[in-house]
Write a protein that holds these residues in place. Structure first.
Motif, PDB file in Angstrom:
ATOM      1  N   ASP A 108       3.850   6.528 -13.291  1.00  0.00           N
ATOM      2  CA  ASP A 108       2.732   6.653 -12.347  1.00  0.00           C
ATOM      3  C   ASP A 108       1.549   5.812 -12.802  1.00  0.00           C
ATOM      4  O   ASP A 108       0.894   5.142 -11.986  1.00  0.00           O
ATOM      5  CB  ASP A 108       2.311   8.116 -12.198  1.00  0.00           C
ATOM      6  N   LYS A 109       1.238   5.839 -14.088  1.00  0.00           N
ATOM      7  CA  LYS A 109       0.120   5.064 -14.623  1.00  0.00           C
ATOM      8  C   LYS A 109       0.394   3.563 -14.462  1.00  0.00           C
ATOM      9  O   LYS A 109      -0.505   2.802 -14.085  1.00  0.00           O
ATOM     10  CB  LYS A 109      -0.102   5.410 -16.095  1.00  0.00           C
ATOM     11  N   LEU A 110       1.628   3.157 -14.727  1.00  0.00           N
ATOM     12  CA  LEU A 110       1.971   1.731 -14.557  1.00  0.00           C
ATOM     13  C   LEU A 110       1.846   1.301 -13.095  1.00  0.00           C
ATOM     14  O   LEU A 110       1.407   0.180 -12.805  1.00  0.00           O
ATOM     15  CB  LEU A 110       3.381   1.464 -15.073  1.00  0.00           C
ATOM     16  N   LYS A 111       2.198   2.168 -12.173  1.00  0.00           N
ATOM     17  CA  LYS A 111       2.040   1.863 -10.749  1.00  0.00           C
ATOM     18  C   LYS A 111       0.569   1.693 -10.398  1.00  0.00           C
ATOM     19  O   LYS A 111       0.204   0.802  -9.622  1.00  0.00           O
ATOM     20  CB  LYS A 111       2.676   2.956  -9.885  1.00  0.00           C
ATOM     21  N   GLU A 112      -0.284   2.544 -10.963  1.00  0.00           N
ATOM     22  CA  GLU A 112      -1.729   2.420 -10.724  1.00  0.00           C
ATOM     23  C   GLU A 112      -2.237   1.082 -11.251  1.00  0.00           C
ATOM     24  O   GLU A 112      -3.038   0.402 -10.587  1.00  0.00           O
ATOM     25  CB  GLU A 112      -2.487   3.551 -11.427  1.00  0.00           C
ATOM     26  N   ILE A 113      -1.809   0.714 -12.454  1.00  0.00           N
ATOM     27  CA  ILE A 113      -2.239  -0.552 -13.056  1.00  0.00           C
ATOM     28  C   ILE A 113      -1.772  -1.723 -12.207  1.00  0.00           C
ATOM     29  O   ILE A 113      -2.529  -2.666 -11.951  1.00  0.00           O
ATOM     30  CB  ILE A 113      -1.724  -0.661 -14.504  1.00  0.00           C
ATOM     31  N   ARG A 114      -0.531  -1.663 -11.755  1.00  0.00           N
ATOM     32  CA  ARG A 114      -0.004  -2.731 -10.916  1.00  0.00           C
ATOM     33  C   ARG A 114      -0.815  -2.854  -9.626  1.00  0.00           C
ATOM     34  O   ARG A 114      -1.166  -3.955  -9.200  1.00  0.00           O
ATOM     35  CB  ARG A 114       1.466  -2.487 -10.588  1.00  0.00           C
ATOM     36  N   GLN A 115      -1.102  -1.719  -9.028  1.00  0.00           N
ATOM     37  CA  GLN A 115      -1.879  -1.728  -7.792  1.00  0.00           C
ATOM     38  C   GLN A 115      -3.262  -2.341  -8.028  1.00  0.00           C
ATOM     39  O   GLN A 115      -3.746  -3.138  -7.224  1.00  0.00           O
ATOM     40  CB  GLN A 115      -2.006  -0.298  -7.272  1.00  0.00           C
ATOM     41  N   PHE A 116      -3.881  -2.000  -9.154  1.00  0.00           N
ATOM     42  CA  PHE A 116      -5.175  -2.571  -9.500  1.00  0.00           C
ATOM     43  C   PHE A 116      -5.069  -4.082  -9.692  1.00  0.00           C
ATOM     44  O   PHE A 116      -5.916  -4.841  -9.206  1.00  0.00           O
ATOM     45  CB  PHE A 116      -5.733  -1.913 -10.770  1.00  0.00           C
TER      46      PHE A 116
END
Length: 109
Positions: free
Chosen positions: A91-99
């Motif tokens: 989930d955290k990696l998805k947030e970073i990718r989205q950012f």
């Protein structure tokens, strides 16, 4: 789900699948809180495919791999903890990718 596959299985069907007594299934429900089949309107236990897979894992640990009940519970709890940690990291990696994607979009403007 395959078209011929049932959604729910009775406790008798599950006991027959694993060649165990119904009483053993009830006992494992008490010993493993993660194994909790629902009850239908008449109060009979019904198992889903997921619960059957979980029971298969419990039986494998206890009967084939030689785990005691406490050890099997600890193993399953640890496994669940690792799965939860992995999900949190993803989930955290998805947030970073989205950012990063939004940052790239702003840089291209």
């Amino acid at each position: 789900m395959e078209s011929g596959e049932k959604r729910y299985y009775s406790i008798r069907e599950v006991a027959d699948m694993f060649n165990v007594n119904i009483s053993r299934l009830r006992y494992y429900e008490k010993e493993f809180p993660t194994l909790s089949p629902k009850k239908n309107r008449s109060g009979d236990r019904v198992y889903t495919k997921t619960e059957i897979d979980h029971l298969r894992e419990i039986l494998d640990l206890v009967e084939n791999r030689g785990f005691k009940l406490q050890g099997a519970r600890e193993y399953l709890n640890k496994k669940q903890g690792v799965q939860n940690e992995t999900a949190a990291v993803l989930d955290k990696l998805k947030e970073i990718r989205q950012f990063m994607v939004s940052l790239r979009g702003r840089m291209n403007d």
